[in-house]
Design an enzyme around this catalytic site. Structure first.
Site, mmCIF file in Angstrom:
data_model
loop_
_atom_site.group_PDB
_atom_site.id
_atom_site.type_symbol
_atom_site.label_atom_id
_atom_site.label_comp_id
_atom_site.label_asym_id
_atom_site.label_seq_id
_atom_site.Cartn_x
_atom_site.Cartn_y
_atom_site.Cartn_z
ATOM 1 N N GLU A 107 0.774 0.956 -5.088
ATOM 2 C CA GLU A 107 -0.230 1.706 -4.329
ATOM 3 C C GLU A 107 0.088 3.193 -4.339
ATOM 4 O O GLU A 107 1.234 3.601 -4.183
ATOM 5 C CB GLU A 107 -0.263 1.187 -2.895
ATOM 6 C CG GLU A 107 -1.341 1.781 -2.020
ATOM 7 C CD GLU A 107 -1.413 1.089 -0.665
ATOM 8 O OE1 GLU A 107 -2.131 1.603 0.210
ATOM 9 O OE2 GLU A 107 -0.748 0.040 -0.475
ATOM 10 N N GLU B 14 -4.752 9.236 2.642
ATOM 11 C CA GLU B 14 -5.318 8.681 3.871
ATOM 12 C C GLU B 14 -5.577 9.818 4.854
ATOM 13 O O GLU B 14 -4.819 10.793 4.905
ATOM 14 C CB GLU B 14 -4.384 7.657 4.500
ATOM 15 C CG GLU B 14 -4.254 6.379 3.687
ATOM 16 C CD GLU B 14 -3.334 5.363 4.344
ATOM 17 O OE1 GLU B 14 -3.828 4.285 4.724
ATOM 18 O OE2 GLU B 14 -2.140 5.652 4.479
#
Length: 446
Positions: free
Chosen positions: A160, A164
């Site tokens: 990943e 964010e």
């Protein structure tokens, strides 16, 4: 991951009565009858075997459907024509650029990812996979406590790379990365910028076998070298290295049902009576475009010369990725990677198996579940704690709807869908919003 209409609630309720999909992880692989371990850590068939299916936790490595190889392209959002609901998509990347969960809405040549009260937001995932390369997304985030906008790369084995955005902090982009979902909480770093809700910014991830570079509006915000990720305990590079989908999402980290660490990180509980809810009926993030540029290596890792990516080993590292010619399309939601034609309609109109249908057992997320990696559920875990990478990843991948993690999926407790709220505030988001809703509902009803 779908909350788009009451049709989905009916489908979820009607499917297999109260049956619950088995959970799965590295230490508890899926059984042969529901062989595919979805992104949410639950076993099933059909869409469970498509994007997000973890071959390491599935019944066998070939239970998951092969992943469509990378395609260099700029994607804009003048309409929803190339966005397929995950209750319709069967793996044909030539027919759709994005798979949706939740309620995307077309508005002024953008796509809005919406999150209404009693819903769990919206997610778009690319239908093709990047095996290194460059991806840029131009968008405005949402805002408000407990509200999180995300732009990430996520592989089926849970490598990943993240951007964010917590809605209470509109001056920072949080960058992060994980290897196979192993929760190391030292990797997050902030990149400062101006108001992310009112201003468009272009966020960029440049990912090579040796380096990850995060850029905002063309300026380097952070660089991570693979050479700095060696873990002597697990004897491997803790570096994202496997084919990944681009995922764009808006989700309520600040739900009371989530872990305390997640809620605290998100700035508190979501305010479902905020100004955005009163004005529009939902929170929203505004995405203008995404550009994917494939890595185009001449030899592995990082090639895209074939049709699909598969895995030939359980370590889930880049030396187990195969760029090959295996097909990617299922015939029905009953099919799996080992029987991709199950449920296919014959020339006489009959089916080769049971009647194909979209149920809570064939589309992950309809019964709830963890979104894959809940990277803020705890503050005590650390990759240097002495546990091996395999053990850590196993605990991460085995979460289920009972884990308390954020559910990017339909609620099993009767919550209203996002579409139930989208008529609110129509004086604020006119015309194309409602055209988008009508178009999507029409698609769902087919």
């Amino acid at each position: 991951m779908v909350r788009s209409s009451s049709l989905l609630a009916v489908l979820a309720t009607a499917s297999l009565a109260s049956a619950t999909a088995p959970s799965c992880g590295l230490t508890n692989k899926c059984p042969s009858d529901t062989p595919c371990c979805s992104q949410y850590g639950q076993c099933g068939v059909g869409a469970y075997c498509l994007g997000g299916c973890d071959p390491r936790s599935s019944f066998s490595l070939d239970s998951c459907t092969p992943e469509p190889v990378c395609k260099s392209q700029t994607y804009t959002f003048e309409n929803l024509d190339r966005i397929a609901p995950n209750t319709k998509y069967l793996g044909d990347a030539s027919q759709a650029d994005w798979v949706s969960s939740g309620q995307p809405v077309s508005y002024q040549n953008n796509v809005l990812l919406t999150m209404a009260p009693d819903s769990v937001g919206t997610l778009l995932a690319s239908t093709t996979y990047m095996w290194y390369g460059n991806v840029q997304a131009t968008f405005k985030t949402s805002r408000g406590q407990g509200v999180v906008t995300a732009f990430i790369l996520l592989s089926d084995v849970k490598d990943e790379i993240d951007y964010e955005f917590v809605g209470v902090d509109l001056e920072d982009a949080q960058s992060n990365y994980y290897f196979q979902g192993i929760p190391d909480y030292t990797h997050s770093k902030n990149i400062s910028l101006s108001d992310t809700f009112n201003n468009y910014h272009t966020y960029e991830i440049d990912w090579t076998p040796d380096t990850i570079t995060w850029k905002v509006d063309g300026q380097v915000g952070r660089t991570q070298k693979r050479s700095d990720t060696w873990n002597a305990t697990s004897n491997q590079w803790m570096y994202p290295q496997t084919p990944s989908r681009v995922q764009l999402s808006l989700w309520p980290a600040g739900l009371a049902s989530n872990g305390e660490g997640t809620v605290d990180w998100a700035g508190g509980l979501v305010d479902w009576n905020s100004q955005d809810i009163k004005n529009n009926g939902y929170y929203y993030a505004t995405f203008q475009s995404v550009t994917i540029s494939c890595y185009n290596a001449t030899s592995a890792p990082g090639t895209n010369t074939g049709v699909s990516y598969t895995y030939n080993g359980n370590t889930g590292t880049n030396d187990t990725v195969v760029d090959g010619t295996d097909k990617t399309v299922l015939s029905s939601f009953l099919a799996t990677g080992t029987n991709m034609t199950l449920g296919a309609q014959s020339s006489s109109g009959t089916s080769s198996g049971s009647t194909p249908s979209t149920t809570a057992e064939t589309v992950p997320g309809l019964t709830g579940g963890d979104p894959g990696v809940d990277s803020h559920a705890s503050s005590s875990a650390d990759s240097g704690s002495g546990s091996t990478a395999t053990q850590s990843a196993g605990s991460s991948a085995s979460s289920s709807s009972s884990s308390g993690g954020f559910s990017q999926g339909g609620s099993s407790t009767g919550s209203k869908s996002g579409a139930d709220k989208l008529g609110v505030g129509q004086d604020k988001l006119k015309g194309s919003v409602f055209a988008g809703i009508v178009a999507l509902m029409a698609m769902m009803a087919l």
